[in-house]
Structures are given as structure tokens and as C-alpha cells.
Design a protein around this motif. Structure first.
Motif, PDB file in Angstrom:
ATOM      1  N   PRO A   1       9.595  17.736   2.677  1.00  0.00           N
ATOM      2  CA  PRO A   1       8.828  18.936   3.072  1.00  0.00           C
ATOM      3  C   PRO A   1       7.321  18.736   2.906  1.00  0.00           C
ATOM      4  CG  PRO A   1      10.698  19.572   1.716  1.00  0.00           C
ATOM      5  CD  PRO A   1      10.617  18.075   1.685  1.00  0.00           C
ATOM      6  N   ALA A   2       6.913  17.968   1.883  1.00  0.00           N
ATOM      7  CA  ALA A   2       5.479  17.727   1.680  1.00  0.00           C
ATOM      8  C   ALA A   2       4.895  16.913   2.829  1.00  0.00           C
ATOM      9  CB  ALA A   2       5.250  17.012   0.348  1.00  0.00           C
ATOM     10  N   LEU A   3       5.632  15.909   3.309  1.00  0.00           N
ATOM     11  CA  LEU A   3       5.162  15.129   4.450  1.00  0.00           C
ATOM     12  C   LEU A   3       5.086  15.982   5.705  1.00  0.00           C
ATOM     13  CD1 LEU A   3       7.039  11.757   3.902  1.00  0.00           C
ATOM     14  CD2 LEU A   3       4.559  12.103   3.914  1.00  0.00           C
ATOM     15  N   ILE A   4       6.108  16.801   5.933  1.00  0.00           N
ATOM     16  CA  ILE A   4       6.118  17.658   7.123  1.00  0.00           C
ATOM     17  C   ILE A   4       4.963  18.665   7.053  1.00  0.00           C
ATOM     18  CG2 ILE A   4       7.406  19.458   8.326  1.00  0.00           C
ATOM     19  CD1 ILE A   4       9.964  17.846   7.521  1.00  0.00           C
ATOM     20  N   ALA A   5       4.711  19.241   5.892  1.00  0.00           N
ATOM     21  CA  ALA A   5       3.624  20.209   5.725  1.00  0.00           C
ATOM     22  C   ALA A   5       2.266  19.554   5.972  1.00  0.00           C
ATOM     23  CB  ALA A   5       3.671  20.824   4.340  1.00  0.00           C
ATOM     24  N   GLY A   6       2.175  18.238   5.769  1.00  0.00           N
ATOM     25  CA  GLY A   6       0.908  17.530   6.015  1.00  0.00           C
ATOM     26  C   GLY A   6       0.545  17.468   7.481  1.00  0.00           C
ATOM     27  N   TYR A   7       1.487  17.718   8.374  1.00  0.00           N
ATOM     28  CA  TYR A   7       1.238  17.718   9.813  1.00  0.00           C
ATOM     29  C   TYR A   7       1.185  19.166  10.301  1.00  0.00           C
ATOM     30  CZ  TYR A   7       2.008  12.745   9.748  1.00  0.00           C
ATOM     31  OH  TYR A   7       1.906  11.407   9.480  1.00  0.00           O
TER      32      TYR A   7
ATOM     33  N   GLU B   1       5.668  14.773  -9.947  1.00  0.00           N
ATOM     34  CA  GLU B   1       6.826  15.475 -10.488  1.00  0.00           C
ATOM     35  C   GLU B   1       6.918  16.886  -9.908  1.00  0.00           C
ATOM     36  OE1 GLU B   1       6.717  15.238 -14.761  1.00  0.00           O
ATOM     37  OE2 GLU B   1       6.664  13.067 -14.704  1.00  0.00           O
ATOM     38  N   GLY B   2       8.139  17.267  -9.529  1.00  0.00           N
ATOM     39  CA  GLY B   2       8.379  18.604  -9.014  1.00  0.00           C
ATOM     40  C   GLY B   2       8.095  18.783  -7.530  1.00  0.00           C
ATOM     41  N   VAL B   3       7.744  17.711  -6.817  1.00  0.00           N
ATOM     42  CA  VAL B   3       7.444  17.805  -5.393  1.00  0.00           C
ATOM     43  C   VAL B   3       8.565  17.130  -4.609  1.00  0.00           C
ATOM     44  CG1 VAL B   3       5.827  17.132  -3.570  1.00  0.00           C
ATOM     45  CG2 VAL B   3       4.958  17.828  -5.803  1.00  0.00           C
TER      46      VAL B   3
ATOM     47  N   GLU C   1       0.865  -1.175   0.000  1.00  0.00           N
ATOM     48  CA  GLU C   1       0.000   0.000   0.000  1.00  0.00           C
ATOM     49  C   GLU C   1       0.898   1.220   0.000  1.00  0.00           C
ATOM     50  OE1 GLU C   1      -3.029   2.293   2.906  1.00  0.00           O
ATOM     51  OE2 GLU C   1      -3.443   0.165   2.581  1.00  0.00           O
ATOM     52  N   ILE C   2       0.620   2.142  -0.920  1.00  0.00           N
ATOM     53  CA  ILE C   2       1.475   3.322  -1.075  1.00  0.00           C
ATOM     54  C   ILE C   2       0.679   4.594  -0.797  1.00  0.00           C
ATOM     55  CG2 ILE C   2       2.982   2.181  -2.736  1.00  0.00           C
ATOM     56  CD1 ILE C   2       1.532   3.952  -4.903  1.00  0.00           C
ATOM     57  N   LEU C   3       1.414   5.651  -0.515  1.00  0.00           N
ATOM     58  CA  LEU C   3       0.848   6.986  -0.326  1.00  0.00           C
ATOM     59  C   LEU C   3       1.281   7.851  -1.503  1.00  0.00           C
ATOM     60  CD1 LEU C   3      -0.467   9.253   1.399  1.00  0.00           C
ATOM     61  CD2 LEU C   3       1.769   9.540   2.493  1.00  0.00           C
ATOM     62  N   LEU C   4       0.323   8.543  -2.130  1.00  0.00           N
ATOM     63  CA  LEU C   4       0.625   9.470  -3.220  1.00  0.00           C
ATOM     64  C   LEU C   4       0.756  10.872  -2.634  1.00  0.00           C
ATOM     65  CD1 LEU C   4      -1.937   8.152  -5.852  1.00  0.00           C
ATOM     66  CD2 LEU C   4       0.481   7.587  -5.664  1.00  0.00           C
ATOM     67  N   ILE C   5       1.830  11.575  -3.003  1.00  0.00           N
ATOM     68  CA  ILE C   5       2.088  12.921  -2.477  1.00  0.00           C
ATOM     69  C   ILE C   5       2.130  13.909  -3.634  1.00  0.00           C
ATOM     70  CG2 ILE C   5       3.744  14.378  -1.265  1.00  0.00           C
ATOM     71  CD1 ILE C   5       4.649  11.909   0.249  1.00  0.00           C
TER      72      ILE C   5
ATOM     73  N   ALA D   1      -9.172  13.738 -19.427  1.00  0.00           N
ATOM     74  CA  ALA D   1      -8.516  13.274 -18.208  1.00  0.00           C
ATOM     75  C   ALA D   1      -7.068  13.725 -18.187  1.00  0.00           C
ATOM     76  CB  ALA D   1      -8.597  11.762 -18.126  1.00  0.00           C
ATOM     77  N   SER D   2      -6.537  13.814 -16.973  1.00  0.00           N
ATOM     78  CA  SER D   2      -5.101  14.038 -16.825  1.00  0.00           C
ATOM     79  C   SER D   2      -4.484  12.716 -16.388  1.00  0.00           C
ATOM     80  CB  SER D   2      -4.824  15.141 -15.797  1.00  0.00           C
ATOM     81  OG  SER D   2      -5.207  14.717 -14.510  1.00  0.00           O
ATOM     82  N   HIS D   3      -3.208  12.564 -16.626  1.00  0.00           N
ATOM     83  CA  HIS D   3      -2.503  11.319 -16.317  1.00  0.00           C
ATOM     84  C   HIS D   3      -1.213  11.627 -15.569  1.00  0.00           C
ATOM     85  CE1 HIS D   3      -5.266   9.161 -18.954  1.00  0.00           C
ATOM     86  NE2 HIS D   3      -5.104  10.152 -19.805  1.00  0.00           N
ATOM     87  N   PRO D   4      -1.324  12.103 -14.314  1.00  0.00           N
ATOM     88  CA  PRO D   4      -0.107  12.443 -13.577  1.00  0.00           C
ATOM     89  C   PRO D   4       0.738  11.198 -13.288  1.00  0.00           C
ATOM     90  CG  PRO D   4      -2.005  12.507 -12.131  1.00  0.00           C
ATOM     91  CD  PRO D   4      -2.525  12.315 -13.521  1.00  0.00           C
ATOM     92  N   VAL D   5       2.050  11.396 -13.269  1.00  0.00           N
ATOM     93  CA  VAL D   5       2.992  10.318 -12.983  1.00  0.00           C
ATOM     94  C   VAL D   5       3.591  10.572 -11.600  1.00  0.00           C
ATOM     95  CG1 VAL D   5       5.140   9.205 -13.691  1.00  0.00           C
ATOM     96  CG2 VAL D   5       3.511   9.985 -15.422  1.00  0.00           C
ATOM     97  N   TYR D   6       3.601   9.529 -10.778  1.00  0.00           N
ATOM     98  CA  TYR D   6       4.189   9.580  -9.442  1.00  0.00           C
ATOM     99  C   TYR D   6       5.415   8.677  -9.416  1.00  0.00           C
ATOM    100  CZ  TYR D   6      -0.033  11.948  -7.883  1.00  0.00           C
ATOM    101  OH  TYR D   6      -1.054  12.862  -7.718  1.00  0.00           O
ATOM    102  N   HIS D   7       6.518   9.186  -8.870  1.00  0.00           N
ATOM    103  CA  HIS D   7       7.792   8.458  -8.833  1.00  0.00           C
ATOM    104  C   HIS D   7       8.060   7.934  -7.424  1.00  0.00           C
ATOM    105  CE1 HIS D   7       8.876   9.821 -12.859  1.00  0.00           C
ATOM    106  NE2 HIS D   7       8.284  10.958 -12.513  1.00  0.00           N
ATOM    107  N   ARG D   8       8.616   6.740  -7.340  1.00  0.00           N
ATOM    108  CA  ARG D   8       8.896   6.079  -6.070  1.00  0.00           C
ATOM    109  C   ARG D   8      10.103   6.715  -5.379  1.00  0.00           C
ATOM    110  NH1 ARG D   8      11.934   1.506  -4.217  1.00  0.00           N
ATOM    111  NH2 ARG D   8      10.724   0.328  -2.700  1.00  0.00           N
ATOM    112  N   HIS D   9       9.953   6.991  -4.080  1.00  0.00           N
ATOM    113  CA  HIS D   9      11.038   7.505  -3.246  1.00  0.00           C
ATOM    114  C   HIS D   9      11.134   6.598  -2.015  1.00  0.00           C
ATOM    115  CE1 HIS D   9      11.938  11.431  -5.152  1.00  0.00           C
ATOM    116  NE2 HIS D   9      10.731  11.244  -5.644  1.00  0.00           N
ATOM    117  N   PRO D  10      12.163   5.749  -1.945  1.00  0.00           N
ATOM    118  CA  PRO D  10      12.322   4.882  -0.771  1.00  0.00           C
ATOM    119  C   PRO D  10      12.603   5.706   0.486  1.00  0.00           C
ATOM    120  CG  PRO D  10      13.775   4.203  -2.560  1.00  0.00           C
ATOM    121  CD  PRO D  10      13.196   5.520  -2.945  1.00  0.00           C
ATOM    122  N   MET D  11      12.112   5.219   1.621  1.00  0.00           N
ATOM    123  CA  MET D  11      12.333   5.892   2.898  1.00  0.00           C
ATOM    124  C   MET D  11      12.601   4.836   3.954  1.00  0.00           C
ATOM    125  SD  MET D  11       9.423   8.796   3.000  1.00  0.00           S
ATOM    126  CE  MET D  11      10.144  10.384   2.690  1.00  0.00           C
ATOM    127  N   HIS D  12      13.384   5.202   4.951  1.00  0.00           N
ATOM    128  CA  HIS D  12      13.590   4.326   6.099  1.00  0.00           C
ATOM    129  C   HIS D  12      13.838   5.188   7.333  1.00  0.00           C
ATOM    130  CE1 HIS D  12      17.745   5.101   4.814  1.00  0.00           C
ATOM    131  NE2 HIS D  12      18.071   4.885   6.069  1.00  0.00           N
TER     132      HIS D  12
END
Length: 91
Positions: free
Chosen positions: A81-87, A75-77, A5-9, A51-62
């Protein structure tokens, strides 16, 4: 096949989760922009949707506590910072 299960940002699907095959490098999502129009005659074709067809790229985290996973980012995010801004702090 293993799924995760993934999260789209970012982009039009920001904050949504979905299940994908584990480790795939990109996810392309189809997002309707305009609803189909019903013309009143069921034998007549509906007006095509756009329709739009946005592409999301994988960013591994640990983390230092052993969490290993990934997020998929529009793209471009920048993901951190996006995760931190979500809180957001309560007002």
C-alpha cells in the motif's frame, strides 16, 4: 561483497535510496533530530546532538516479468500500500 541499491519506505527516510550489502535483513539509519549548537568558543565542546535510529526491514519482491529485488520498510508499514500510495493521481 555484492551491494544493491535499496529504497527505504516509511519513517523519517521515506523515499530515500542507499547502497547496502546485498541481502542484509535490516538497515538501521541514524537521523539527527536537533543540530549541534555552536557556542562561539572553538575550544568549548559543542552541545551533543540527539538522533533517532529507525530500523528498516527487508521485504523481497518479484514481478511476473522477471524483476527480483527488495525494499526496506519501517516498522509498522505495509510495503505494497505504501508503494501504491507513492503514485498519486494528479489533481
Amino acid at each position: 561483497m555484492k551491494y544493491e541499491e535499496i529504497l527505504l519506505i516509511g519513517g523519517p527516510c521515506d523515499g530515500q535510496r542507499m547502497s547496502v550489502m546485498a541481502g542484509i535483513p535490516t538497515v538501521q539509519v541514524c537521523v539527527p533530530v536537533e543540530p549541534a549548537a555552536f557556542l562561539g568558543d572553538i575550544s568549548a565542546p559543542n552541545v551533543a546532538r540527539t538522533a533517532s535510529h529507525p530500523v528498516y526491514h527487508r521485504h523481497p519482491m518479484h514481478s511476473s516479468s522477471g524483476f527480483v529485488g527488495s525494499v526496506y520498510v519501517a516498522e509498522g508499514v505495509d510495503p505494497l500500500p505504501a508503494l501504491i500510495a507513492g503514485y498519486r493521481q494528479p489533481k
